[in-house]
Scaffold this active site. Structure first.
Site, short mmCIF file in Angstrom:
data_model
loop_
_atom_site.label_atom_id
_atom_site.label_comp_id
_atom_site.label_asym_id
_atom_site.label_seq_id
_atom_site.Cartn_x
_atom_site.Cartn_y
_atom_site.Cartn_z
N LYS A 21 44.42 41.13 51.25
CA LYS A 21 45.79 40.60 51.26
C LYS A 21 46.66 41.57 50.47
O LYS A 21 46.37 41.87 49.32
CB LYS A 21 45.81 39.22 50.63
CG LYS A 21 47.10 38.43 50.86
CD LYS A 21 47.23 37.99 52.32
CE LYS A 21 48.39 37.04 52.51
NZ LYS A 21 48.12 35.71 51.92
N HIS A 22 47.70 42.08 51.10
CA HIS A 22 48.61 43.03 50.46
C HIS A 22 47.86 44.22 49.88
O HIS A 22 48.08 44.63 48.73
CB HIS A 22 49.45 42.34 49.39
CG HIS A 22 50.31 41.23 49.93
ND1 HIS A 22 51.23 41.44 50.93
CD2 HIS A 22 50.37 39.91 49.63
CE1 HIS A 22 51.84 40.30 51.22
NE2 HIS A 22 51.33 39.36 50.45
N ASN A 24 45.46 48.53 37.35
CA ASN A 24 44.15 48.41 36.70
C ASN A 24 43.29 47.40 37.45
O ASN A 24 43.76 46.30 37.76
CB ASN A 24 44.32 47.97 35.25
CG ASN A 24 44.86 49.07 34.37
OD1 ASN A 24 44.37 50.18 34.37
ND2 ASN A 24 45.89 48.75 33.57
N HIS A 61 46.06 53.98 42.78
CA HIS A 61 47.45 53.60 42.52
C HIS A 61 48.23 53.34 43.80
O HIS A 61 47.79 53.69 44.87
CB HIS A 61 48.15 54.69 41.70
CG HIS A 61 47.62 54.78 40.31
ND1 HIS A 61 46.78 55.78 39.91
CD2 HIS A 61 47.77 53.96 39.24
CE1 HIS A 61 46.46 55.60 38.63
NE2 HIS A 61 47.05 54.50 38.21
#
Length: 528
Positions: free
Chosen positions: A279-280, A422, A528
């Site tokens: 999800k996302h 993180n 990231h």
């Protein structure tokens, strides 16, 4: 001038798809044909009247065909401005006939290289005359039509019929744009190959090319334009997948599906069934088990709330049992290497559910490049293709992990590789039981994952939280002992992390004090 008659066409193609029918269509419309080498032979064998380029130029092909179209007669015929008196006079003075249509596609350099050709063979398949003619014709699109894709043959013939033997300027401009993109992509492939040959990982100029695969309704948001381009990289995934059913894929669907499939491919399908729910772009549940159905149930239990409207990826051929479970909640996309007929039938009952079959799994250890745009530039890096080697794991605490804990540690660390930093992943019995992603501090990710596990346990009606007795993986080192204290509070019993912090000793002391086993990997997986 908008309309330009086509009286003479030069055809020189490596890909002869549709060539004969196209040439016949031109001849039928009164166009004189000029050609070279193998193209000329193909047309003559089909019974068409063709003038060899050497007869047009009065100059023979030479140097194994390296020099045949690089001649003033050819380039003058392509570049001369039809409405410029000086250009017309020069054509007449030097007996240069106009060439009104150029149909060229280039030596198959990419296919030659992909076929394992040696250096000299690859170099011989670098086309020189073709790109020169294409660029000339495209520059002079006011008077010349240039076609580089067989898919445009029929379109051009239709335009000739509609224009009484002439092409409109709007079409010639569009074909010229395609032509320059074609030569740019060709040169980009050659430059990449040369960089590889000389071992240059950071060439002074890097060109990225892609072929339009799908024009999208919009990007991440409705006000953003978007499209999906294929780079030609031979990697199983969204680019190779067939959309078996469901509505068109969106920008976010494609991005999330790629993330899901790259994650699930980390788990060898010959050893275990695995499911990843995304999800996302972050996993909300990942599990491995004996069957896809069991793996899905375990993955869903991690966070059934977030899984609603998510992406499901499987590392094996999708079967009916798994399909029946997946369709019980709203799911945007399912991607798998393949699917059984029974599974397809079950999924077909959900008309909007997209089913993508990729044909295989991507190799998580394969080298490659990833790109990210920045203002005024882009970043390039090698794909994160590193996997854990159990022999390199280092136990740094007094408490030794058990075999089952080690297995769950490796599983959790593999999942953490695909979680936005993180990243903290709690896992137990081959399934995630809490995931913390994208927080600004690692201790917050540790808390978020704990809270998610507590919420999941409550949803399942369990007395104890899911993180009780779990192991924890961190994508990078713990900078302070506070994260260790939080995961111990969550009931975790073991930790796997890269190590390398200035405060490693402090973190190890905290783990020893709390009775945890801790393993260092020496490998970081920032995402990231």
């Amino acid at each position: 001038m908008d309309q330009r008659k086509i009286g003479r066409a030069l055809l020189s193609v490596s890909d002869k798809t549709g060539l004969v029918d196209f040439a016949r269509g031109l001849a039928k419309r009164g166009v004189k044909l000029v050609s070279t080498g193998g193209t000329a032979r193909t047309l003559k064998e089909a019974g068409l009247e063709v003038q060899d380029v050497s007869d047009l130029t009065g100059f023979p092909e030479m140097m194994d065909g390296r020099v045949k179209t690089l001649h003033p007669t050819v380039h003058g015929g392509l570049l001369a401005k039809r409405d410029d008196a000086d250009h017309v006079a020069a054509m007449e003075a030097h007996n240069i006939p106009p060439i009104d249509l150029l149909a060229v596609n280039l030596y198959p350099f990419v296919k030659t290289v992909e076929g394992g050709a040696d250096y000299d063979t690859a170099v011989e398949n670098i086309d020189i005359g073709g790109p020169a003619m294409i660029r000339a014709a495209a520059k002079n699109h006011d008077g010349v039509a240039v076609v580089v894709e067989p898919g445009d043959y029929e379109r051009l013939l239709t335009a000739l019929d509609e224009g009484d033997g002439a092409t409109p300027l709007s079409l010639r401009k569009e074909l010229a744009a395609k032509a320059y993109a074609h030569t740019a992509a060709y040169d980009a492939a050659i430059s990449r190959w040369f960089a590889e040959q000389i071992g240059d990982d950071t060439p002074q100029t890097r060109t990225i090319s892609g072929q339009l695969s799908l024009a999208l309704r919009y990007g991440e948001n409705p006000h953003q334009e978007a499209a999906f381009y294929k780079t030609g990289e031979k990697r199983f995934g969204v680019a190779s997948a067939e959309l078996v059913q469901g509505k068109a894929l969106s920008y976010n669907n494609l991005n999330d599906t790629d993330a899901a499939y790259e994650l699930v491919a980390e788990f060898d399908s010959n050893e275990t069934a695995a499911i990843a729910i995304i999800k996302h772009a972050n996993p909300c549940g990942v599990a491995q088990a004996a069957t896809l159905k069991e793996a899905y149930e375990k993955a869903l239990a991690c966070d059934s709330v977030s899984a609603f409207g998510g992406i499901v990826a499987a590392n094996r051929k999708l079967d009916a049992d798994a399909a029946e479970e997946i369709v019980k909640i709203f799911t945007e996309v399912i991607i798998a290497p393949d699917a059984s007929d029974e599974a397809k039938q079950i999924i077909s009952q959900k008309k909007n559910l997209r089913l993508l079959l990729a044909g295989g799994l991507p190799d998580p250890t394969e080298a490659g490049l990833t790109f990210r745009s920045l203002a005024g530039g882009f970043l390039v890096q090698g794909r994160d293709n590193q996997t854990l080697d159990r022999a390199n794991l280092k136990v740094v605490t007094k408490t030794q992990p058990s075999e089952s804990q080690l297995a769950d540690m490796i599983f959790a660390f593999t999942v953490a590789k695909h979680v936005k930093s993180n990243a903290i992943v709690y896992a137990k019995d081959g399934a995630t039981v809490g995931i913390g992603a994208g927080q600004m501090s690692r201790v917050d990710s540790t808390r978020v994952a704990y809270w998610k596990g507590e919420a999941a346990a409550e949803a399942l009606g369990l007395k104890d939280g899911l993180t009780e007795g779990a192991v924890v993986a961190s994508d990078a080192f713990f900078p302070f002992a506070d994260g260790i204290e939080v995961l111990a509070e969550a009931g975790a019993t073991a930790v796997i992390q890269p190590g390398g912090s200035m405060r490693d000793e402090e973190v190890i002391e905290a783990a020893d004090r709390l009775g945890l086993a801790m393993v260092f990997t020496g490998l970081r997986h920032f995402r990231h």
